[in-house]
Scaffold this active site. Structure first.
Site, short mmCIF file in Angstrom:
data_model
loop_
_atom_site.label_atom_id
_atom_site.label_comp_id
_atom_site.label_asym_id
_atom_site.label_seq_id
_atom_site.Cartn_x
_atom_site.Cartn_y
_atom_site.Cartn_z
N GLY A 80 0.81 -1.22 0.00
CA GLY A 80 0.00 0.00 0.00
C GLY A 80 0.84 1.25 0.00
N GLY A 129 -0.25 5.00 0.07
CA GLY A 129 -1.01 5.52 1.21
C GLY A 129 -0.37 6.75 1.84
CB ILE A 145 0.53 6.04 7.07
CG1 ILE A 145 -0.55 6.76 7.87
CG2 ILE A 145 1.62 5.48 7.99
CD1 ILE A 145 -1.35 5.84 8.82
NE ARG A 187 -5.89 -0.13 -4.83
CZ ARG A 187 -7.06 -0.36 -4.26
NH1 ARG A 187 -7.64 -1.52 -4.38
NH2 ARG A 187 -7.63 0.61 -3.59
CG ASP A 214 -9.12 -6.30 -4.32
OD1 ASP A 214 -8.86 -5.91 -3.15
OD2 ASP A 214 -10.26 -6.59 -4.70
CE LYS A 264 -6.20 -0.99 10.31
NZ LYS A 264 -5.34 -1.28 9.12
CB VAL A 312 -2.78 9.45 11.14
CG1 VAL A 312 -1.38 9.94 10.78
CG2 VAL A 312 -2.69 8.10 11.85
#
Ligand code: NDP
Length: 341
Positions: A7, A10, A12, A33, A58, A169, A197
């Site tokens: 990821g 992202g 973060i 992706r 995915d 999560k 965040v």
């Protein structure tokens, strides 16, 4: 030393990438992706030769990580698993939030055990959502620490996207700890559990339009008008993205110290009013944005569950950024990009 970072586009993960590259010690293989996204991100990092990409479309596909781990597994020293849906714009809570979180965690962890024989440490970006469910966090009689778990049920979670995200999560992190035992993983494991965040985007180019879910709370107030109300819907903990990034890097530098730990990344408590109060101290925003009832949230911590993350702070050994700095830095970047500074 090579880090596999899932990821990588992202909010973060881009900060983690920046921090890792700056050490000069790490090469990064980022899962992404599309080729288009890879090109754009590579360009932002000045086509750094230590940064390369693999395509994982995915994470909800149980075999999503297999090909890239088969190909690169032997050279992977560390894995950071950050890819997971974080938005509330979903039609099917289970399919859109819970399944990718759970299957993604299982898929990358199994691939790590199977194809990365030299792996030293695995870090998962979990969440404070795996520590407490949304309702319990509003209960001032409760205290949460690194041992606490969100105990919400699947049946309740699928009723709305917020509880669905919290559950996603929780199940994603539980999957990691469960597999670490079941598969007798020979590498260290750490969970990083951030609350909301905030803080600037890694690159100014991303500080425009709709921002990532957590920063969008601030962006909304930056673009509010003086007559807008400041509701009390958001109350919780916050942490600066630069602190969250450091918490992902620390276990790579000292695996035994961080093995088995959950790091609750929460600097302090805040409410919507706290955000607006900070924003109204910025000269370019004063008089132009919502005001609400100044200082209404100054004692918001007493209305919420207590968070005891002393263990995390001791392990990490650095001060967490204040609300004033994280909110101000977020807003100034937006204003800069809009040419309003
Ligand atoms: P972003 O939305 O910016 O990043 C999410 C990342 O996950 C993106 O790279 C995204 O790819 C990828 N992703 C999402 N769904 C899939 C999927 N089905 N298949 C492949 N990749 C996927 O959010 P953040 O940076 O804020 O979040 C990163 C992690 O941190 C998440 O695990 C989130 O739960 C966690 N977290 C975030 C908090 C916050 O306040 N921001 C608080 C606590 C935890 P793409 O860009 O292509 O969509």
């Amino acid at each position: 030393q090579t880090v596999f970072l899932s990821g990588i586009t992202g909010y973060i993960a881009q900060h983690i990438t920046k921090d890792l590259l700056e050490t000069g010690k790490f090469k990064i293989i980022g899962s992404i992706r599309s080729e288009e996204k890879a090109k754009a991100l590579a360009a932002n990092f000045n086509n750094n030769a230590d940064l390369s990409f693999v395509y994982v479309k995915d994470v909800a596909d149980p075999a999503a990580f297999d090909e890239s781990f088969k190909e690169h597994g032997a050279k992977i020293d560390y894995v950071i698993h950050s890819a997971s849906p974080f938005h509330f714009n979903v039609t099917d809570v289970n399919k859109d939030l819970i399944v990718p979180a759970e299957i993604g965690s299982a898929g990358i962890f199994k691939a790590s055990v199977k194809y990365a024989p030299n792996l030293k440490h695995f870090v998962v970006t979990s969440s404070y959502a795996a520590v407490s469910d949304a309702a319990s966090d509003l209960d001032s009689s409760k205290t949460f620490n690194e041992e606490s778990w969100n105990t919400g049920s699947f049946e309740d979670a699928i009723k709305n996207p917020v509880d669905g995200y919290y559950y996603s999560k929780t199940v994603a992190e539980k999957t990691i700890w469960k597999l670490a035992k079941e598969l007798d993983a020979k590498f260290g494991v750490t969970a990083v559990n951030p609350s909301f965040v905030f803080g600037p985007q890694c690159f100014d180019s991303a500080a425009t339009g709709t921002l990532n879910t957590s920063c969008e709370f601030i962006n909304g107030f930056v673009h509010s008008s003086p007559t807008d109300e400041v509701n009390g819907t958001i109350k919780g903990g916050f942490i600066d993205v630069r602190d969250v990034s450091k918490a992902h890097v620390a276990p790579l530098l000292n695996s035994s110290k961080f093995n088995g730990q959950r790091l609750i990344m929460s600097s302090a408590r805040f409410g919507n009013q706290s955000l607006v109060d900070v924003l109204n101290e910025i000269p370019q925003l004063k008089g132009k944005i919502a005001v609400g009832t100044p200082h209404r949230d100054d004692n918001v911590a007493s209305e919420l569950a207590a968070v005891n993350n002393d263990k995390t702070k001791e392990l990490l050994g650095f001060e967490f950024t204040s609300l004033k700095k994280t909110v101000t830095d977020t807003a100034l970047q937006i204003l800069k990009v809009e040419g309003k500074l």
